[in-house]
Scaffold this active site. Structure first.
Site, PDB file in Angstrom:
ATOM      1  N   ARG A 121       0.856  -1.196   0.000  1.00 18.07           N
ATOM      2  CA  ARG A 121       0.000   0.000   0.000  1.00 18.07           C
ATOM      3  C   ARG A 121       0.881   1.231   0.000  1.00 18.07           C
ATOM      4  NH1 ARG A 121      -2.047   3.391   4.130  1.00 18.07           N
ATOM      5  NH2 ARG A 121      -4.112   4.276   3.665  1.00 18.07           N
ATOM      6  N   SER A 134     -13.083  -3.111   1.252  1.00 17.94           N
ATOM      7  CA  SER A 134     -13.371  -2.401   2.510  1.00 17.94           C
ATOM      8  C   SER A 134     -14.872  -2.167   2.594  1.00 17.94           C
ATOM      9  CB  SER A 134     -12.695  -1.025   2.528  1.00 17.94           C
ATOM     10  OG  SER A 134     -11.343  -1.139   2.235  1.00 17.94           O
ATOM     11  N   LYS A 164      -3.978   6.293   7.983  1.00 17.65           N
ATOM     12  CA  LYS A 164      -4.878   6.654   6.888  1.00 17.65           C
ATOM     13  C   LYS A 164      -5.521   7.991   7.248  1.00 17.65           C
ATOM     14  CE  LYS A 164      -9.033   4.925   4.515  1.00 17.65           C
ATOM     15  NZ  LYS A 164      -8.597   5.366   3.171  1.00 17.65           N
TER      16      LYS A 164
HETATM   17  N1  LIG Z   1      -6.237  -0.955   2.406  1.00 16.81           N
HETATM   18  C1  LIG Z   1      -7.125  -1.633   3.189  1.00 16.81           C
HETATM   19  N2  LIG Z   1      -6.898  -2.947   3.465  1.00 16.81           N
HETATM   20  C2  LIG Z   1      -7.796  -3.604   4.230  1.00 16.81           C
HETATM   21  C3  LIG Z   1      -7.571  -5.072   4.544  1.00 16.81           C
HETATM   22  F1  LIG Z   1      -8.748  -5.715   4.557  1.00 16.81           F
HETATM   23  F2  LIG Z   1      -6.779  -5.599   3.610  1.00 16.81           F
HETATM   24  F3  LIG Z   1      -6.981  -5.182   5.720  1.00 16.81           F
HETATM   25  N3  LIG Z   1      -8.923  -3.035   4.728  1.00 16.81           N
HETATM   26  C4  LIG Z   1      -9.165  -1.726   4.467  1.00 16.81           C
HETATM   27  C5  LIG Z   1      -8.271  -0.995   3.700  1.00 16.81           C
HETATM   28  C6  LIG Z   1      -8.564   0.451   3.386  1.00 16.81           C
HETATM   29  O1  LIG Z   1      -8.835   0.496   2.008  1.00 16.81           O
HETATM   30  P1  LIG Z   1      -9.411   1.857   1.418  1.00 16.81           P
HETATM   31  O2  LIG Z   1     -10.662   2.191   2.130  1.00 16.81           O
HETATM   32  O3  LIG Z   1      -9.477   1.743  -0.062  1.00 16.81           O
HETATM   33  O4  LIG Z   1      -8.319   2.923   1.808  1.00 16.81           O
HETATM   34  P2  LIG Z   1      -6.780   2.909   1.354  1.00 16.81           P
HETATM   35  O5  LIG Z   1      -6.772   2.663  -0.130  1.00 16.81           O
HETATM   36  O6  LIG Z   1      -6.308   4.280   1.769  1.00 16.81           O
HETATM   37  O7  LIG Z   1      -6.102   1.790   2.104  1.00 16.81           O
END
Ligand SMILES: Nc1nc(C(F)(F)F)ncc1COP(=O)(O)OP(=O)(O)O
Ligand SMILES: [Mg+2]
Length: 218
Positions: free
Chosen positions: A47, A118, A147
């Site tokens: 990420r 998510s 975040k």
């Molecule tokens: N990256 C993530 N991974 C998980 C996981 F389930 F893998 F733990 N859950 C939630 C997020 C958050 O995803 P998102 O809402 O798109 O925000 P960002 O792209 O900033 O991460």
């Protein structure tokens, strides 16, 4: 009856390490990942976010280096958000949020790969299940440093609520989870915890990963 695929996904979720270059306190992300794997993480998500996030060729090169470490250690490599990158690297899966590329489109093109979504509401969860998601990311469970556009803190209550509603898809909690709080996330009904800064910025990455593994083993 819980199918084989669901069981396979559940086995990957206990300690789901998520990281990019901005989470490693200036350390080499490859070293951080190697230490986290030595500590027993079960799944990894690349990420690359935040103001200092790499872009273009540099981002791809880092992703390739981290994917290689995962392949050498038989840890599936998941890409966050970036579907083109996931395709280019033939990653093991992708995680998307509600504002990213629609899960149904990804499922079509990325058929047998791991698809995480998510969700913050039951409706979003039910849509994700319809779209073919393999697991749900629920959170932020606690206040998070990783975040800056996170939704409001949900607490472990959100996991209980989804389970009480009858959601049986694998669930991983995310957001501000520590080795001390991980057990409550599992007790609330999650199959694992997703962790960024508690592991990535730890002074002892391997030991911290081990403590999460101990806390999440049922
Ligand atoms: N990256 C993530 N991974 C998980 C996981 F389930 F893998 F733990 N859950 C939630 C997020 C958050 O995803 P998102 O809402 O798109 O925000 P960002 O792209 O900033 O991460
Ligand atoms: Mg996203």
């Amino acid at each position: 009856m819980v199918d084989k695929r669901t069981e396979q996904i559940k086995e990957l979720l206990p300690v789901y390490f998520i990281m990019g270059s901005s989470n490693c306190n200036g350390r080499n992300p490859v070293d951080v990942l190697e230490e986290a794997i030595a500590g027993g993480i079960t799944l990894f998500q690349f990420r690359e976010k935040g103001e200092s996030a790499l872009t273009g060729k540099e981002k791809v090169r880092l992703a390739e280096r981290l994917q290689k470490v995962c392949q050498e250690n038989h840890i599936p490599f998941i890409v966050n958000d970036d579907f083109e990158l996931a395709i280019e690297l033939d990653a093991d899966g992708i995680h998307v949020g509600q504002d990213d590329l629609a899960a149904v489109i990804i499922r079509e093109k990325f058929s047998n790969k791991i698809l995480g979504v998510s969700a913050h509401t039951i409706e979003e969860a039910e849509q994700a299940i319809k779209d073919g998601a393999d697991y749900l990311g629920l959170g932020p469970i606690y206040p998070t440093r990783s975040k800056d556009d996170a939704e409001e803190v949900a607490g472990t209550e959100i996991i209980k609520r989804f389970r009480d509603h009858g959601i049986t898809l694998p669930i991983v909690g995310i957001g501000g989870i520590s080795p001390e709080s991980a057990e409550q996330v599992i007790q609330a009904g999650a199959d694992g915890v997703a962790v960024i800064s508690s592991i990535a910025s730890s002074s002892d990455v391997e030991e911290t990963a081990k403590s999460f593994l101990r806390a999440t083993s049922k």
